[in-house]
Design an enzyme around this catalytic site. Sequence first.
Site, PDB file in Angstrom:
ATOM      1  N   ASP C 166      17.643  20.848  36.603  1.00 54.03           N
ATOM      2  CA  ASP C 166      18.870  20.753  37.394  1.00 54.03           C
ATOM      3  C   ASP C 166      18.545  20.010  38.690  1.00 54.03           C
ATOM      4  OD1 ASP C 166      19.564  22.507  35.332  1.00 54.03           O
ATOM      5  OD2 ASP C 166      20.831  23.745  36.634  1.00 54.03           O
ATOM      6  N   LYS C 229      26.927  18.905  36.855  1.00 52.02           N
ATOM      7  CA  LYS C 229      27.020  20.268  37.393  1.00 52.02           C
ATOM      8  C   LYS C 229      27.636  20.202  38.773  1.00 52.02           C
ATOM      9  CE  LYS C 229      23.787  23.969  38.800  1.00 52.02           C
ATOM     10  NZ  LYS C 229      22.370  24.428  38.757  1.00 52.02           N
ATOM     11  N   LYS C 265      28.566  21.950  33.696  1.00 50.91           N
ATOM     12  CA  LYS C 265      28.145  23.244  34.234  1.00 50.91           C
ATOM     13  C   LYS C 265      28.742  23.487  35.611  1.00 50.91           C
ATOM     14  CE  LYS C 265      24.054  25.894  35.707  1.00 50.91           C
ATOM     15  NZ  LYS C 265      22.574  25.919  35.810  1.00 50.91           N
TER      16      LYS C 265
END
Lengths: 293, 487, 329
Positions: C166, C229, C265
């Site tokens: 991430d 995300k 996400k």
Amino acid sequence: MSRLEVLKTYKIYIGGQFPRTESGRYYQIQDGKGKVIGNICLSSKKDVRNAVSAARKAFGGWAERSAFNRSQILYRIAEMLEGRRDQFINELMIQGASKVNAEKEIDLAIDRTVYYAGWCDKYQQLLSSVNPVSSAHFNFSVVEPTGVVSIIADENSSLIGMVSLILPAIAGGNTCVVLASETLPLCSITFAEVLNTSDLPAGVVNIVTGKKAELIEPMGNHMDVNATVYSGSNADEIKKIKELAVQNVKRVKTYNKKWISDESQDLYLIADLQEVKTTWHPIENIGGATSSY
Amino acid sequence: MAKKTDKKLSGWDFSPSPEGTSHIALKDKYDLFIDGKWVKPSSGKYFDSINPSNEEKISSVAHANQADVDKAVKAARKAYNGAWGKMSGKERGKYIYRIARMMQEKARELAVIETLDGGKPIRESRDIDIPLACNHFFYYAGWADKLDYAFPNRKVESLGVAGQIIPWNFPLLMAAWKIAPALAAGNTVVLKPAESTSLTALKLAEIIEESGLPAGVVNIVTGFGDTGAAIVNHPDVDKVAFTGSTDVGKIIQKAISGTDKKATLELGGKSANIILEDAPIDQAVEGIVNGIFFNQGHVCCAGSRLFVQESVAEVVINKLKQRLDSLYVGNPLDKNTDIGAINSKEQLQTIKKYIKIGQEEGAEMYQSPCSIPTKGYFCPPTLFTNVAQSSVIVQEEIFGPVLTIQTFRTVDEVIQKANNTPFGLAAGVWTDKGSRIFNLTTKLRAGVVWANTYNKFDPTSPFGGYKESGFGREGGLHGLEAYVKLS
Amino acid sequence: MAAFLLSFSYVFLSLILLKMPMSKLKPFSSDFDPLRHESPSVDKVGVEERVARIQTRSIKNESKIQGLKMVLNMIDLTTLEGKDTPGKVKQMCYKAMHLHDAHPGLPTTAAVCVYPSMVSVAKEAVKGSDVKIASVSTAFPSGQAPMSVKLDDTRFAVDCGADEIDMVISRGKFLSGEYQFVFDEIAAIKEACGKARLKVILETGELVTLDNVRKASDIAIHAGADFIKTSTGKVQPAATMQVTYTMLMAIKDHFDRTGVMIGMKPAGGISTAKAALHYLVMVKETLGDAWLSNEWFRFGASSLANDVLMQIIKMETGVYQSSDYFSID
């Protein structure tokens, strides 16, 4: 030896031109003593049609002109009227008015023109609104001219009755086709000559003369006319105009006013020929309630 | 273009989620509400109110004839000459506020009845129709004692008895649009709801009864076209307010041509919704959906003519089709239903007729592959591409979930095409550029223009059309004008 | 001949120079180029209306239970604190695999999400389960470090066994208009990820406008993101429905153009079962059911799981639950 007077030919006014009626017909009007005053165009349906076409063509440009510019042009009309004051007095007297009344009528017409010149860039502010809707939108209503207006002028007045209807229509950005008083038509054509020298774009005002019995119908049922204005009290004529309006849901405004009065001019005569347009747009409200400003 | 993903891969779907109906109180039979009392129709005739989503009868409703209308107008006149006419604006306003509050208290019940009776999704009646109706009463309540501020330099008076005829697409909301400004301005009212959707107006009559509003100020007479004609033609009616089709509007305009009755007409439309290439595309697609499928397309200002700039047409149409597929068509009482039932069998036939015409005209049709209930009146959301300005389905108001899609190249072209119609009710414009928005919103000849949004309504916002879409405004300051006499 | 070669190599070179960043990583990319300001504009009020409408969806009965179990299986159970220790991480990993053993038949979470220094601990802890290890990297959460540090950070996490990375984008660069820099950075990290899937954190709370969110989404997708995300969880606002909707539409447009699926996400601030279900409805109504699995949709959350569990038990027993009965790791 006395000089031979040059007589005026009263022609109609369409699209900034002074044609004779396409029909070639005429009618005569007489003064109180039965003397023929003039040969007046007995306009036909086709003249009305031509006038409506001219008015439609002129509409976009006139409606989109700046309000200030419309105001300037109306003021210019007043200037031109003032210059022809004596001519109007003369014509009004030929048509039976006393000198005092003739002077009163032209003076009021001039002053009323100045009055509406002033309204051109103000009525919008009084007739429009910002509307506080509950959602995240900016919402406002503005007025826009209704479009092409057919005006059936007051039968009992040569000048002020007609001018009082034309001015609020054009001050508000409409264009119009006017049927002059059948029995008192002279000033209408002289007024057209004034308009034609006043920077008013061709087609904004068109004036025809003729018989109400013939012309109310094409004035009232033309599908490209958005509103009909009538001055007078003839119940049959009013009913007919309202019926003719149905075919394209024309707005009909009828007035029974004493036009030769300072009271007979106001904002609401302009408002009568305006449409209200409401516009919405979202407001991006970044930060929302947490932003301090 | 990529293929659509198979929806059945994981198959997560919404279970039925119907709104409860146990809390609503409906009578088997409704009489007329005249002079503060419930009176039987003089003919003794009643007609059925049908739930269009299952074709079952909900209730019986009285059919008012000329004698009943006469009774209602007399009651309205009596109230106008009596208690109501003499009441101060301040007190009138308080009555209207009270009605608004009582409507709010019964909002859920009203929403359920609206959905049962008219077929619209509960989401819309609950979130849009009923709150807007309440808010309309609240808005005009506050005007009752401030009328002198509304029209500078003029004395404001009420008109008298207002005869009001409303359509079936927003039954309670239209009743509110009519009654609230009329009462605020000091008039009394005889209102006829549409025959297929009388029930919420009758519930409103119960609320009005409960509110203690003086008898005769509001009279509700139910019935068909003959009942409406009796109101329009009644010599003691001072004002006629009508919302409905342009055809009927013209009949009314003609009927009152020999009278001094003041009129406002809110009629049909065939509104253009214009998508320019720099639009916020995804929001525009939502706006298109909301523009035409809101209330099954039974909306006079529906954005039924879509214009898409050629450079983005393929993308927009593709997105639109996919979005169509995600709409739920079915039981209007289900909270997840996006598109409910068509209001009546007749209307469904009309819509189907136009769909057939569209196909015969050679237009390309796309319908959402949704399953629709076998009972009741339903129509899947429908798009037509490959249509021309001269197609019947582009020119005539369909009043259903049917959208025609035309493409265009330049702004000038689309303005001309958008205005090339006898109607002028509404328009939509989608573009990111401010100066272009103002150009379009100024040049479109329509009474309501939504820029980067569509089908938004608010009590403070004037609504009404240009040209054959009618005249007069409802809502906002401008809506007061319809119910006053200035001198 | 020489002239031919020269002109050939010139054309070849310029092709490489022009197309390199994109063609290198996404041979199937279309000619859409977010670096040239081609992202569609986004109207915030319109997005809010759409989201509000999604929130009116009513999820009941069977669909609710099914949805809630799906939510559990989409969670990246997360701890990203300075005070994280192997002990804390191990306990969280146990929770990820044993959400509520009192109730059999529940899924595990999708992954646990930790700092690079905790990857090896977590990897060991979840051994034998399907739970993936996600590691933040690139000088999370600010991203204010040299490229070399970011690359090392990423390689370290991958070497320790991270299945997913991430990363954060350089928001300062983005806001000053250096889109190429942002693009190149993502592309470089993607390369450093090797087989690990790359989630690109836009930190939408710092991008502020939905137009920026859309543009950043397009850049990330074209630079090689497997997932996009919303947030680090360290900046408010974190995930919102509006922001997520905007990102979903970027994914949708990319899919419509190329047929390539990208994952999504939302992270931070989603703590109730009801909110999570709204997100699932949104995914269903925008991207379709194909995205409704933890391969394509995740929730970054630390406290969501227990609320979902309480709802599931309530659904099955008909009794409202107390948090005292659900472990808080």
